[in-house]
Design a protein around this motif. Structure first.
Motif, PDB file in Angstrom:
ATOM      1  N   LEU A   1      -1.564  -6.273 -15.360  1.00 15.24           N
ATOM      2  CA  LEU A   1      -0.894  -6.884 -14.208  1.00 15.24           C
ATOM      3  C   LEU A   1       0.231  -6.019 -13.658  1.00 15.24           C
ATOM      4  N   SER A   2       0.720  -5.117 -14.471  1.00 10.96           N
ATOM      5  CA  SER A   2       1.846  -4.279 -14.033  1.00 10.96           C
ATOM      6  C   SER A   2       1.406  -2.938 -13.450  1.00 10.96           C
ATOM      7  N   LYS A   3       0.113  -2.734 -13.256  1.00  7.92           N
ATOM      8  CA  LYS A   3      -0.385  -1.455 -12.740  1.00  7.92           C
ATOM      9  C   LYS A   3       0.148  -1.179 -11.341  1.00  7.92           C
ATOM     10  N   ASN A   4       0.451   0.078 -11.065  1.00 11.02           N
ATOM     11  CA  ASN A   4       0.976   0.456  -9.745  1.00 11.02           C
ATOM     12  C   ASN A   4      -0.009   0.152  -8.618  1.00 11.02           C
ATOM     13  N   LYS A   5      -1.310   0.278  -8.919  1.00 10.76           N
ATOM     14  CA  LYS A   5      -2.309   0.021  -7.877  1.00 10.76           C
ATOM     15  C   LYS A   5      -2.311  -1.447  -7.474  1.00 10.76           C
ATOM     16  N   ILE A   6      -1.971  -2.320  -8.387  1.00 13.48           N
ATOM     17  CA  ILE A   6      -1.867  -3.737  -8.045  1.00 13.48           C
ATOM     18  C   ILE A   6      -0.625  -3.969  -7.191  1.00 13.48           C
ATOM     19  N   LYS A   7       0.461  -3.294  -7.546  1.00 14.11           N
ATOM     20  CA  LYS A   7       1.696  -3.392  -6.749  1.00 14.11           C
ATOM     21  C   LYS A   7       1.456  -2.892  -5.325  1.00 14.11           C
ATOM     22  N   ASP A   8       0.615  -1.871  -5.206  1.00 16.47           N
ATOM     23  CA  ASP A   8       0.357  -1.277  -3.900  1.00 16.47           C
ATOM     24  C   ASP A   8      -0.305  -2.277  -2.942  1.00 16.47           C
ATOM     25  N   VAL A   9      -1.127  -3.176  -3.489  1.00 19.76           N
ATOM     26  CA  VAL A   9      -1.758  -4.197  -2.645  1.00 19.76           C
ATOM     27  C   VAL A   9      -0.708  -5.164  -2.124  1.00 19.76           C
ATOM     28  N   LEU A  10       0.322  -5.443  -2.941  1.00 19.45           N
ATOM     29  CA  LEU A  10       1.399  -6.330  -2.507  1.00 19.45           C
ATOM     30  C   LEU A  10       2.208  -5.678  -1.387  1.00 19.45           C
ATOM     31  N   LEU A  11       2.404  -4.377  -1.487  1.00 26.08           N
ATOM     32  CA  LEU A  11       3.161  -3.658  -0.459  1.00 26.08           C
ATOM     33  C   LEU A  11       2.343  -3.447   0.817  1.00 26.08           C
ATOM     34  N   HIS A  12       1.032  -3.398   0.673  1.00 28.16           N
ATOM     35  CA  HIS A  12       0.146  -3.169   1.825  1.00 28.16           C
ATOM     36  C   HIS A  12      -0.952  -4.234   1.791  1.00 28.16           C
ATOM     37  N   PRO A  13      -0.682  -5.423   2.306  1.00 25.98           N
ATOM     38  CA  PRO A  13      -1.606  -6.562   2.208  1.00 25.98           C
ATOM     39  C   PRO A  13      -2.984  -6.321   2.813  1.00 25.98           C
ATOM     40  N   GLN A  14      -3.112  -5.316   3.660  1.00 23.34           N
ATOM     41  CA  GLN A  14      -4.416  -5.039   4.256  1.00 23.34           C
ATOM     42  C   GLN A  14      -5.365  -4.386   3.239  1.00 23.34           C
ATOM     43  N   LYS A  15      -4.796  -3.908   2.153  1.00 29.95           N
ATOM     44  CA  LYS A  15      -5.604  -3.250   1.132  1.00 29.95           C
ATOM     45  C   LYS A  15      -6.166  -4.268   0.132  1.00 29.95           C
ATOM     46  N   SER A  16      -7.157  -3.808  -0.618  1.00 27.16           N
ATOM     47  CA  SER A  16      -7.657  -4.567  -1.763  1.00 27.16           C
ATOM     48  C   SER A  16      -7.878  -3.574  -2.909  1.00 27.16           C
ATOM     49  N   TYR A  17      -8.043  -4.079  -4.102  1.00 26.35           N
ATOM     50  CA  TYR A  17      -8.194  -3.200  -5.262  1.00 26.35           C
ATOM     51  C   TYR A  17      -9.241  -3.786  -6.207  1.00 26.35           C
ATOM     52  N   VAL A  18     -10.220  -2.963  -6.594  1.00 25.51           N
ATOM     53  CA  VAL A  18     -11.225  -3.389  -7.572  1.00 25.51           C
ATOM     54  C   VAL A  18     -11.261  -2.365  -8.700  1.00 25.51           C
ATOM     55  N   ASP A  19     -11.635  -2.828  -9.880  1.00 25.91           N
ATOM     56  CA  ASP A  19     -11.620  -1.935 -11.029  1.00 25.91           C
ATOM     57  C   ASP A  19     -12.433  -2.559 -12.159  1.00 25.91           C
TER      58      ASP A  19
END
Length: 295
Positions: free
Chosen positions: A138-156
């Motif tokens: 939950l603390s991964k930077n890529k997850i934080k990045d989605v919060l900073l840029h709501p237009q993005k999504s992240y899958v892994d």
């Protein structure tokens, strides 16, 4: 004079018979070696064909799982986007709604995270608190990045305590929360529609009755032999470590006082083996000796 001729004739006859027997023995031995050579040559050809078939099946399985994985991740992302698009922020933190959602949509679990990436709501299939298990993820930077840029999504794909999961993260409509959906990648063994690596060689027989095995270098993943299935990991490692496998050649080895010939091919993380008992390898030689003995 007549007596000497008779002695000479008898001696000549014995010499001729002796020469004939010697030649016959050499011819018989030669035929035996030729039959043995032909048996080994035939077995090597069959072993190459069989291991190539097994390697191809492993490739098909990898392609199948890769395709399934891509579809699973996309499906999970669609469900996360569905929550984002159609569900209000107030309902996203309703534990009863989330519980109903994961069961109706076959999702492993859901986290709703605030701007500090702290869970404000969560649920999963196992009815256990998953926060401690997922805290590092939950603390991964890529997850934080989605919060900073709501237009993005992240899958892994993530592995937690030896369990692999698909994961999808999107921002909520308000942009101040994250929706994280996850599901285990391993399907139930009882699923009749799920192709498993163990099914590749089950009930699969080949000419000359070889024992076929697929391993990951540590454990047996698939085999057509009930004897190999019963081998424990420790016994399997002991057996494999005692054999010096030759590249692209039949390897001769002994196991429990019996002789075997095997061929190994390596593909990615798969070790594909085709092993023949000596009795099955030398079927032509055995038939030749048996027929000659009868004569």
């Amino acid at each position: 004079m007549i007596k000497n001729k008779k002695v000479f004739s008898l001696r000549s006859f014995r010499i001729i018979i002796g020469i004939f027997l010697v030649i016959s023995i050499f011819v018989f031995i030669g035929l035996g070696f030729f039959a043995q050579y032909q048996d080994l040559k035939e077995t090597y050809t069959l072993a190459k064909e069989t291991t190539s078939f097994i390697k191809t099946e492993c490739k098909k399985f990898d392609n199948y799982t890769s395709g399934n994985s891509a579809r699973s991740v996309q499906d999970l992302l669609d469900k996360a986007n569905g929550l984002n698009t159609f569900i209000s922020d107030s309902k996203l933190i309703d534990s009863n709604f989330l519980k109903d959602f994961i069961f109706s949509e076959h999702v492993g679990g859901i986290f709703i995270l605030d701007q500090n990436l702290s869970p404000v709501a969560y649920t999963n299939m196992d009815d256990v608190d998953p926060v401690s298990i997922w805290s590092e993820t939950l603390s991964k930077n890529k997850i934080k990045d989605v919060l900073l840029h709501p237009q993005k999504s992240y899958v892994d794909h993530v592995t937690i305590k030896n369990q692999t999961y698909d994961m999808a993260v999107v921002a909520s409509n308000s942009g101040n929360r994250l929706i994280l959906c996850y599901s285990p990648t391993k399907k139930p063994d009882t699923d009749p529609y799920e192709l498993t690596v163990s099914s590749i060689l089950e009930n699969n027989s080949f000419y000359k009755n070889p024992t076929s095995v697929i391993t990951d270098g540590t454990e047996v993943l698939s085999t057509n032999s009930s004897v190999v299935k019963k081998l424990g990991t420790k016994q399997y490692k002991k057996l494999v470590s005692s054999i010096e496998w030759k590249n692209d050649q039949l390897t001769k080895f002994k196991y429990n006082e019996d002789t075997y010939y095997g061929l190994r091919k390596v593909y990615n993380n798969y070790y594909c083996y085709t092993v023949y008992a000596a009795n099955d390898v030398f079927s032509h030689r055995t038939a030749l000796l048996t027929d000659s003995w009868r004569i």
